[in-house]
Design a protein around this motif. Sequence first.
Motif, short mmCIF file in Angstrom:
data_model
loop_
_atom_site.label_atom_id
_atom_site.label_comp_id
_atom_site.label_asym_id
_atom_site.label_seq_id
_atom_site.Cartn_x
_atom_site.Cartn_y
_atom_site.Cartn_z
N ALA A 1 0.80 -1.23 0.00
CA ALA A 1 0.00 0.00 0.00
C ALA A 1 0.83 1.28 0.00
CB ALA A 1 -0.92 0.01 1.23
N CYS A 2 2.02 1.22 0.57
CA CYS A 2 2.75 2.46 0.83
C CYS A 2 4.07 2.58 0.05
CB CYS A 2 3.07 2.60 2.32
SG CYS A 2 1.76 2.04 3.42
N HIS B 1 6.59 5.57 -0.84
CA HIS B 1 7.55 5.79 0.25
C HIS B 1 8.74 4.85 0.18
CE1 HIS B 1 5.19 8.77 2.43
NE2 HIS B 1 4.13 8.05 2.17
N THR C 1 9.99 12.93 2.62
CA THR C 1 10.90 12.97 3.77
C THR C 1 11.03 11.56 4.34
OG1 THR C 1 9.67 14.96 4.24
CG2 THR C 1 11.39 14.36 5.81
N LEU D 1 10.67 8.55 6.59
CA LEU D 1 9.66 8.37 7.63
C LEU D 1 10.30 8.31 9.02
CD1 LEU D 1 7.28 5.88 5.78
CD2 LEU D 1 6.79 8.26 6.40
N GLN E 1 5.16 12.25 13.51
CA GLN E 1 3.96 11.43 13.71
C GLN E 1 4.36 10.03 14.17
OE1 GLN E 1 1.64 11.42 10.12
NE2 GLN E 1 0.96 13.54 10.43
N ILE E 2 5.54 9.57 13.76
CA ILE E 2 5.95 8.20 14.06
C ILE E 2 6.81 8.15 15.33
CG2 ILE E 2 7.17 6.18 13.12
CD1 ILE E 2 6.28 7.21 10.34
N THR F 1 -3.31 10.39 9.18
CA THR F 1 -2.68 10.45 7.86
C THR F 1 -3.04 9.20 7.05
OG1 THR F 1 -0.85 11.79 8.65
CG2 THR F 1 -0.48 10.58 6.61
N ILE G 1 4.61 19.79 -2.09
CA ILE G 1 4.76 18.78 -1.05
C ILE G 1 4.24 17.44 -1.58
CG2 ILE G 1 3.74 18.03 1.14
CD1 ILE G 1 4.12 20.93 2.11
N GLY G 2 3.25 17.48 -2.44
CA GLY G 2 2.71 16.25 -3.02
C GLY G 2 1.47 15.80 -2.28
N PHE G 3 0.75 14.88 -2.85
CA PHE G 3 -0.51 14.41 -2.29
C PHE G 3 -0.43 12.92 -2.00
CE2 PHE G 3 -1.18 18.15 -4.73
CZ PHE G 3 -2.08 18.89 -3.97
N LEU H 1 -8.34 -0.01 3.80
CA LEU H 1 -7.82 -0.83 4.89
C LEU H 1 -8.83 -0.87 6.03
CD1 LEU H 1 -4.16 0.61 5.05
CD2 LEU H 1 -4.92 -1.46 3.85
N LEU I 1 -0.43 -1.96 10.73
CA LEU I 1 0.47 -1.14 9.93
C LEU I 1 1.14 -0.08 10.80
CD1 LEU I 1 1.48 -0.51 7.08
CD2 LEU I 1 -0.53 0.93 6.74
N MET J 1 5.07 0.32 11.53
CA MET J 1 5.82 1.53 11.19
C MET J 1 6.55 2.08 12.40
SD MET J 1 3.18 3.33 8.54
CE MET J 1 4.23 4.74 8.14
#
Length: 473
Positions: A370-371, A375, A388, A390, A395-396, A407, A420-422, A430, A438, A442
């Motif tokens: 999925a990621c 990433h 950036t 992770l 957040q992590i 997120t 920055i992107g989407f 999920l 997940l 992470m």
Amino acid sequence: TRAVGDGDGAEVGNAAVPPSQPSPRGGRGYGDAPWPGRKGLWAAGAALVAGGIGIVAGLLGWRSAIAPVSLSAPVAYSEATIERGRQLAALGDCAVCHTAPGGARNAGGLAMETPFGTVYTTNLTPDAETGLGRWSFSAFQRAMREGISRNGHALYPAFPYTAFAKTSDDDLTALYAYLMSQPAVHAPTPAPQMKFPFGLRPLMAGWNALFHDSSPYQADPSRSAEWNRGAYLVNGLGHCGACHTPRNALGAEQGGPAFLSGAMVEGWEAPALTGAASKSAVPWTASSLYQYLRNGHSPRHGIAGGPMAEVVRELAEVPDADIRAMASYLASFQPDTSEARADELARQAVANAQLRRPAHGAAQRLFDGACAACHHDGNGPTLLGVNTPLALNSQITSARPDSLLRTILEGVREPASQDIGFMPPFADALDDRQIAELAQYMRARFAPQEPAWSGLPQKVREARVHAMAQSAR
Ligand code: HEC
Ligand code: HEC
Ligand code: HEC
């Protein structure tokens, strides 16, 4: 200056109270609600307010109205003053709160949910009937410094006058000039729906007596001019503490080590901005703070993608020197770290995450499926957006998973800027169990230095409720 106004300026106190400083020990006071304070405690708060504070309120009672003025006189502020007022309004996020979804800019009507009830933002356009059209400068100044409306009723601190009070008379004048220069929009403000006894506005007199200091900012002569400018902006119109400082049971921002030590806002975590309380992988420096506040992104930390994105979009109107001053002030709450050292710590954090991969079969496959397309392994080449690592994302590394879950559920749909992107939302793709696994994966993978999060399944359910409330707006 302008011809209208009654001249008898609102009484402005002069007690100098510098903003509270965190002690070196620090403290992590994560509150559990945005304005004002914890839900579970509101009953206790109600009793306290009704019992004790009511007496104070009775003594202080209603404030007098400031006579309405007629707007027939031509506005005589210079273009430069109005332009400065526009920038100050952006710093103060006036339009963010005072604009209803789909409504006219600054015409009010946005519902703000608080544990004490729902309050609606007011019409800040110069409409004579429903807005500020009949407000003299003195009435505006009193509202911003003391939280009293023109007709004398007390305002609720969902309006951050507790911070705005720090603003100088010059800046208040510019703000007033700008607000009065906007097109008038007729838009009545819906009546607030507060729970008993909070519908009684005079009770706020007691609250103000306990928690509010209405004196403007007093410079600290032992600090540089830039630091003082930053302190003035951060603690005044910038009202950064409204989101980043935890509140007490009655909704007042806490002082001392709790200052800017992190709080919850609409289910997002507004992280600690002090070194003592921060869980950030790398200490913030003046230059990384500047980049984040200016561009909504710092290569050593990550992006503004939640409620902070809106703040950064407004800050785009604020002059560079002011952004630098805020960064320099905020950096003074961080350990002294050189740029080279901060880069080195960032490299180490990323390398550390690469070394210690957890053996988590199913969750690893979930991440890869999925990621990883965007990433990679958390640190790939920049194919999309700024990407950036992770391992640097607060957040992590945070003590709580709330923002990461938001997120994952909601993606990054309104970043501070396009480059920055989407990121797509995963709320439908999920299920709760997958999201919990997940997040746990992470955490172990990208913040191996931190303990595992507990109670994730419950946290995912809560995050879904917040995410649904957000999308219903
Ligand atoms: C976090 C949200 C928020 C922000 C940001 C905000 N306000 Fe407000 N404001 C409110 C709310 C809510 C009220 C109504 C409070 C009440 O009814 O007790 C209000 C009320 C006011 C009032 C009183 C109006 C009246 O009719 O009594 C003035 C004046 C005001 N705001 C000016 C501003 C200005 C100027 C800015 C930007 C510098 C600003 N506000 C930013 C939430 C906000
Ligand atoms: C409306 C609430 C709100 C206001 C007002 C606000 N912030 Fe934030 N801030 C947040 C939230 C929530 C985050 C978490 C990231 C996000 O939302 O994208 C954040 C993130 C940040 C971060 C990054 C922290 C990290 O470790 O990742 C910095 C720095 C920051 N804010 C500084 C400021 C400054 C300076 C101000 C005042 C000019 C301010 N904020 C005002 C809510 C707010
Ligand atoms: C289509 C591309 C794409 C996919 C798929 C994707 N992301 Fe993202 N993600 C982004 C972009 C772009 C950003 C913002 C730029 C950045 O932080 O690098 C981002 C940011 C993030 C952030 C930081 C957000 C913040 O506000 O700090 C996290 C955490 C994250 N993604 C987790 C995930 C997880 C977990 C998955 C899989 C469930 C995922 N992403 C899937 C593109 C994607």
